[in-house]
Each structure stands twice: as structure tokens, then as C-alpha cells.
Scaffold this motif. Structure first.
Motif: not given
Ligand SMILES: Nc1ncnc2c1ncn2[C@@H]1O[C@H](COP(=O)(O)OP(=O)(O)O)[C@@H](O)[C@H]1O
Ligand SMILES: [Mg+2]
Length: 226
Positions: A117-122, A150-161, A180-181
Motif C-alpha cells: 500500500a505505502y511503497q506500491g500504491y503510495g 479503514d478510515i478516511a485520510p481526513d479523519q486520520a488527520e483530525e485524530r492526529q491534530q 493512494h494508500i
């Protein structure tokens, strides 16, 4: 020169029922879910060994430091691929396979699907190349089950912030990178729907853990005790 086939690299896939992995983008809730699962398992006297990637052995933890440090923004994506695979090869051969051979349970917080996922698709590295190097590093060891949270990247960003967590080199990838990942993980689930299970991660942690537990109980034949 004759072409090297996948079969010549790896004699056979190795699957142990006691070996499972968790996948998902950063902040999806992998560590939270693994801890909840470990608690549930401990009631049933099952105490798996937890390994994290990259890491888990002295050599692999040193490689982890190089991979995640924000000091190395110049890192080439091919270097990144080989470092992940080097850390993984050491972890698989020094630790995971010997434990599984002894009949222990092993839970991996990320495994080779993260590289796909990260090195291939990302990062956009050739998926066939990534697959071959994954196979070579693991000598064909495959998780029996993988829970992809599975969570959406913007949700991950919210959790991070809200956590005020300092980002490592990979986490700094940005929303596009994580989109992409995530697509990569979803593609894996389409190819291997029986092993690679998609778990909706935008729900209360307890609800997610209940779903994972039901699956684990049936595969590991764990009986509820009153
Ligand atoms: N189901 C959930 N709903 C909301 N927040 C969650 C959930 N699961 C985990 N979190 C929170 O999100 C953050 C990241 O969780 P963590 O388990 O460390 O994710 P990962 O190991 O995938 O990076 C933590 O602050 C955690 O408390
Ligand atoms: Mg984690």
C-alpha cells in the motif's frame, strides 16, 4: 539468462493459523484494536506475541529509526522499499517463524500489505516488483487473517491534530499520499477478500473490537465462558 520465476524465489506460501496482522493508515486505530483484542484473549489464556513493523528485533528497530526519522527527507523510494524489506526479513526469520514453529500466537501491527500500500500504491513503485520483494523478504510467510481498519485520510488527520502528535517521515506524506494508500489497501481486499478483511474504522472502538472478536473466536475456536 533464464528468467527467475516467483516459484524459484519462494518454494511455497507459509500460512500458520496463529499468525494474524492489522493494517490501516496511521491513526486508523490499529494499536487500539490490538490492545483490546489482547485483553479479550488474555481471558482465554491466550497470550500472543505482538510485533510491530518496522521493528521487533534489534536490527529492525535500528532500521525503523532510519525509516521514520524526519532527518532523512532525501530518502529515495527504492531505498525506502529495501529498508522496510530488510527490517521485515530479519523480523520474520529471527522472531516470527521460530515463534510460530513453537505453536505461539503472533499478532503483527503492520506486515507486508503495508509495503504494497505505502511503497506500491503510495510511492508509485512497480506493484509486481514490490510483490516479488515482499515474497523474498518473508520467504512466503503470509498472515492467516488480516484486519484492515479503514478510515478516511481526513479523519486520520483530525485524530492526529487532536492528539498533537508529532509526525514521522511517512506520516508527513499528506492527504493525497494517504488517499493512494487507502486505495491500495482496498485493492488488496478485492484480490484476497477471505484473508484481508475490511473493518469500518469510523465507529466506536468497542463496536469495532466486537466485530474483530467474533471473527477471531470463530477462526481460533474460542468458546465464550460465562
Ligand atoms: N474507533 C475510534 N474512534 C475514535 N478514535 C479512535 C478510535 N480508535 C482509536 N482512536 C484514537 O485515534 C488515535 C490513533 O489510534 P491508534 O490506535 O494509535 O492508531 P494506529 O495504531 O492505527 O496509528 C488515538 O488517539 C486513539 O485513541
Ligand atoms: Mg499504532
Amino acid at each position: 539468462m533464464a528468467k527467475l520465476t516467483l516459484n524459484q524465489l519462494v518454494n511455497e506460501m507459509k500460512i500458520y493459523k496463529n499468525f494474524i496482522s492489522f493494517e490501516g493508515i496511521d491513526f486508523s486505530g490499529k494499536t487500539t484494536q490490538i490492545q483490546m483484542l489482547l485483553n479479550r484473549l488474555s481471558y482465554h489464556q491466550i497470550k500472543p506475541v505482538l510485533v510491530r513493523e518496522p521493528g521487533g528485533t534489534t536490527i529492525s528497530e535500528k532500521i525503523r529509526h532510519i525509516l521514520l526519522s524526519t532527518d532523512y527527507s532525501e530518502m529515495n523510494e527504492r531505498t525506502e522499499l529495501f529498508l522496510y524489506e530488510a527490517a521485515r526479513a530479519q523480523l520474520v526469520h529471527q522472531k516470527i517463524i521460530p515463534l510460530l514453529e513453537k505453536g505461539e500466537y503472533v499478532i503483527a501491527d503492520r506486515f507486508y500489505d503495508s509495503t504494497t500500500a505505502y511503497q506500491g500504491y503510495g510511492r508509485g513503485l512497480d506493484l509486481k516488483v514490490v510483490e516479488v520483494i515482499n515474497l523474498f523478504a518473508t520467504a512466503g510467510l503470509q498472515p492467516y487473517l488480516t484486519f484492515f481498519i479503514d478510515i478516511a485520510p481526513d479523519q486520520a488527520e483530525e485524530r492526529q491534530q487532536s492528539n498533537r502528535h508529532e509526525k514521522d517521515r511517512l506520516e508527513k506524506g499528506g492527504l493525497d499520499f494517504f488517499t493512494h494508500i487507502r486505495r491500495g489497501f482496498l485493492e488488496i481486499s478485492k484480490r484476497e477478500p477471505e484473508r484481508f478483511l475490511v473493518i469500518q474504522g469510523d465507529r466506536p472502538a468497542l463496536e469495532i473490537s466486537e466485530e474483530i472478536w467474533i471473527t477471531i473466536k470463530s477462526h481460533w475456536k474460542i468458546k465464550d465462558t460465562q
